[in-house]
Design an enzyme around this catalytic site. Structure first.
Site, PDB file in Angstrom:
ATOM      1  N   ASP A  54       9.079   2.747   2.190  1.00 45.25           N
ATOM      2  CA  ASP A  54       7.863   3.440   2.617  1.00 45.25           C
ATOM      3  C   ASP A  54       7.671   3.166   4.104  1.00 45.25           C
ATOM      4  O   ASP A  54       7.181   2.111   4.493  1.00 45.25           O
ATOM      5  CB  ASP A  54       6.661   2.945   1.799  1.00 45.25           C
ATOM      6  CG  ASP A  54       5.382   3.720   2.138  1.00 45.25           C
ATOM      7  OD1 ASP A  54       5.373   4.429   3.160  1.00 45.25           O
ATOM      8  OD2 ASP A  54       4.407   3.602   1.371  1.00 45.25           O
ATOM      9  N   LYS A  68       2.707   9.755   8.811  1.00 44.25           N
ATOM     10  CA  LYS A  68       1.797   9.498   9.940  1.00 44.25           C
ATOM     11  C   LYS A  68       2.276   9.987  11.323  1.00 44.25           C
ATOM     12  O   LYS A  68       1.838  11.017  11.784  1.00 44.25           O
ATOM     13  CB  LYS A  68       1.438   8.019   9.976  1.00 44.25           C
ATOM     14  CG  LYS A  68       0.541   7.626   8.784  1.00 44.25           C
ATOM     15  CD  LYS A  68      -0.092   6.270   8.976  1.00 44.25           C
ATOM     16  CE  LYS A  68      -1.198   6.018   7.963  1.00 44.25           C
ATOM     17  NZ  LYS A  68      -0.810   5.342   6.723  1.00 44.25           N
ATOM     18  N   PHE A 112       0.856  -1.192   0.000  1.00 41.95           N
ATOM     19  CA  PHE A 112       0.000   0.000   0.000  1.00 41.95           C
ATOM     20  C   PHE A 112       0.888   1.236   0.000  1.00 41.95           C
ATOM     21  O   PHE A 112       1.691   1.423   0.906  1.00 41.95           O
ATOM     22  CB  PHE A 112      -0.920   0.030   1.225  1.00 41.95           C
ATOM     23  CG  PHE A 112      -1.802   1.255   1.245  1.00 41.95           C
ATOM     24  CD1 PHE A 112      -2.988   1.298   0.519  1.00 41.95           C
ATOM     25  CD2 PHE A 112      -1.430   2.384   1.965  1.00 41.95           C
ATOM     26  CE1 PHE A 112      -3.778   2.447   0.511  1.00 41.95           C
ATOM     27  CE2 PHE A 112      -2.227   3.532   1.963  1.00 41.95           C
ATOM     28  CZ  PHE A 112      -3.400   3.555   1.243  1.00 41.95           C
TER      29      PHE A 112
HETATM   30  C1  LIG Z   1      -1.011   5.574   5.315  1.00 40.79           C
HETATM   31  C2  LIG Z   1       0.007   5.166   4.343  1.00 40.79           C
HETATM   32  C3  LIG Z   1       0.244   5.902   3.180  1.00 40.79           C
HETATM   33  C4  LIG Z   1      -0.615   7.077   2.786  1.00 40.79           C
HETATM   34  O1  LIG Z   1      -0.515   8.119   3.717  1.00 40.79           O
HETATM   35  P1  LIG Z   1      -1.633   9.272   3.706  1.00 40.79           P
HETATM   36  O2  LIG Z   1      -1.121  10.243   4.728  1.00 40.79           O
HETATM   37  O3  LIG Z   1      -2.920   8.627   4.092  1.00 40.79           O
HETATM   38  O4  LIG Z   1      -1.669   9.834   2.353  1.00 40.79           O
HETATM   39  C5  LIG Z   1       1.266   5.503   2.352  1.00 40.79           C
HETATM   40  N1  LIG Z   1       2.017   4.433   2.638  1.00 40.79           N
HETATM   41  C6  LIG Z   1       1.830   3.717   3.761  1.00 40.79           C
HETATM   42  C7  LIG Z   1       2.725   2.563   4.051  1.00 40.79           C
HETATM   43  C8  LIG Z   1       0.803   4.045   4.637  1.00 40.79           C
HETATM   44  O5  LIG Z   1       0.584   3.313   5.727  1.00 40.79           O
END
Ligand SMILES: *Cc1c(COP(=O)(O)O)cnc(C)c1O
Length: 406
Positions: free
Chosen positions: A231, A260, A146
């Site tokens: 990521d 986050k 994701f």
């Molecule tokens: C939450 C998340 C995103 C997206 O972040 P947003 O702030 O919601 O745009 C991207 N990559 C990972 C691994 C995530 O957990």
């Protein structure tokens, strides 16, 4: 002038009438938070192990964070990136301190950080192809990854439920098997520019990359001149007991996306790039209006202050051991309901035998807020300063929900 309306409309009614319907929300209106507790508009309190989806790293309204944000809001909030501001420089220095020599770009969300990483990968590909565009651009991603909801990240997210309805997608992605280096190796050709991985897959059910896999991927990237893009939007910023989850594997990526937890509740995203990759962005080829405002950076600096002063990385490591043990004991006592317990530190997934939805409701009814994830998983994401007592309380509530179900 309009006179104050005497008709009181409930929040639920306002949402029903005016807010877009892209979320399946809990029927709960939250109005106040303090530490690990949140209160709804009926006065009920909950142990909040969602942390706003791994965002509120210090719990709600930590006094040091609140004071820093209040002070900065009265001083200077936004100036754009046409100018320097002291907080952005200082926050970049602090992030480099965690990630290693390199540079930082600031943005506002995880998706935006991921888009920035993908753009760096494209520029790396152009450089690799001797300046020619369109020859080297492919990014390898893992099954069930994701990487956000924007077009680049969504195209890098090989999940039908996320991509459905939005085709044609951005081209240039290929999908390998998580924890299978050979499957990635088989995808590499002259058009490959980068490999993008979540160190621990968050949205698809807390699936960690093994250290051996990450080390093997690092070697592949070195052999083939590919950027390793980590990521760490969900698993970074201390959640696993190291500042970046990839540190557990002893691997240094070329680029790290974070968001986050970084702002402790304030929207901020960032990408760190090692010295070589950081030079790929030059004036004009990337930007964002809001990225790295004095206020957002003050919130992130305050979050890092507390993580450091209260030694929260060590706290997460220390307290999560007993917590994981207790959660594994639950799984042992209720094998009919719990299939597996996965994760690291304060990023935990309980894989259930069936749809986690009813379990999330049962936990909520008993005063514990948790997040569902892919593959029947319940995510438990306590703030980094949750106490051993609060962690134990979450297990007690979980046990009570399991016992009631039988
Ligand atoms: C939450 C998340 C995103 C997206 O972040 P947003 O702030 O919601 O745009 C991207 N990559 C990972 C691994 C995530 O957990």
């Amino acid at each position: 002038m309009t006179s104050p309306s005497i008709v009181r409309t409930s929040t639920a009614e306002l949402y029903d009438a005016h807010v877009m319907k892209n979320y399946a929300r809990a029927p709960l209106t939250l109005v106040r938070g303090r530490g690990t507790q949140v209160w709804d508009d009926a006065g009920n309190s909950y142990l909040d192990f969602t942390s706003g989806i791994a965002v509120s790293a210090l719990g709600h309204c930590h006094p040091h964070w609140v004071a820093a944000v209040q002070r900065q809001a009265g001083e200077l909030i936004h100036v754009s990136n046409l100018f320097r501001n002291p907080n952005q420089g200082e926050l970049a220095r602090r992030i480099v301190g965690y990630a290693g020599p390199g540079r930082v770009f600031f943005c506002n969300s995880g998706a935006e950080a991921d888009e920035g990483m993908l753009k760096l990968a494209r520029l790396h590909g152009v450089k690799k192809a001797g300046g020619e565009e369109g020859r080297c651009f492919k990014v390898l991603v893992a099954k069930n990854a994701f990487h956000g909801r924007m077009f680049g990240g969504m195209s890098a997210t090989p999940q039908e439920k996320i991509q459905k309805g939005f085709r044609p997608l951005v081209s240039g992605f290929a999908v390998g098997e998580l924890n299978n280096v050979e499957s990635f190796k088989a995808l590499i050709d002259d058009s490959t520019a980068a490999i993008l991985l979540e160190t621990i897959q968050g949205e698809s059910g807390i699936n960690p990359c093994t250290p051996e896999f990450l080390q093997g991927i690092r070697r592949l990237c070195d052999q083939h001149n590919l950027l390793l893009l980590a990521d760490e939007v969900q698993c970074g910023a201390g959640r696993t007991g190291k500042f970046y989850a990839i540190e557990h594997a002893g691997v240094r990526p070329d680029v790290i996306a974070m968001a986050k937890g970084l702002g402790g509740g304030f929207p901020i995203g960032a990408i760190w790039a090692g010295e070589r990759a950081a030079e790929l962005f030059q004036p004009g080829n990337h930007g964002t209006t809001f990225g790295g405002t004095p206020l957002a950076c003050a919130a992130a600096l305050a979050t890092l202050d507390v993580i450091e002063q209260e030694q929260l990385l060590a706290h997460v490591t220390r307290t999560s051991a007993a917590w994981h043990e207790a959660l594994h004991a639950l799984a042992k006592d209720f094998p009919q309901h719990i299939v597996a317990v996965r994760g690291k530190g304060f990023l935990v997934g309980m894989q259930m035998a069936a749809d986690p939805g009813p379990w999330i409701v049962a936990l909520r009814d008993r005063g514990l807020l948790a997040v569902s994830s892919g593959n029947n998983v319940i995510r438990l994401l306590p703030p980094l300063n949750a106490t051993a007592g609060e962690l134990a309380k979450s297990v007690e509530i979980f046990r009570s929900a399991l016992t009631a179900k039988g």
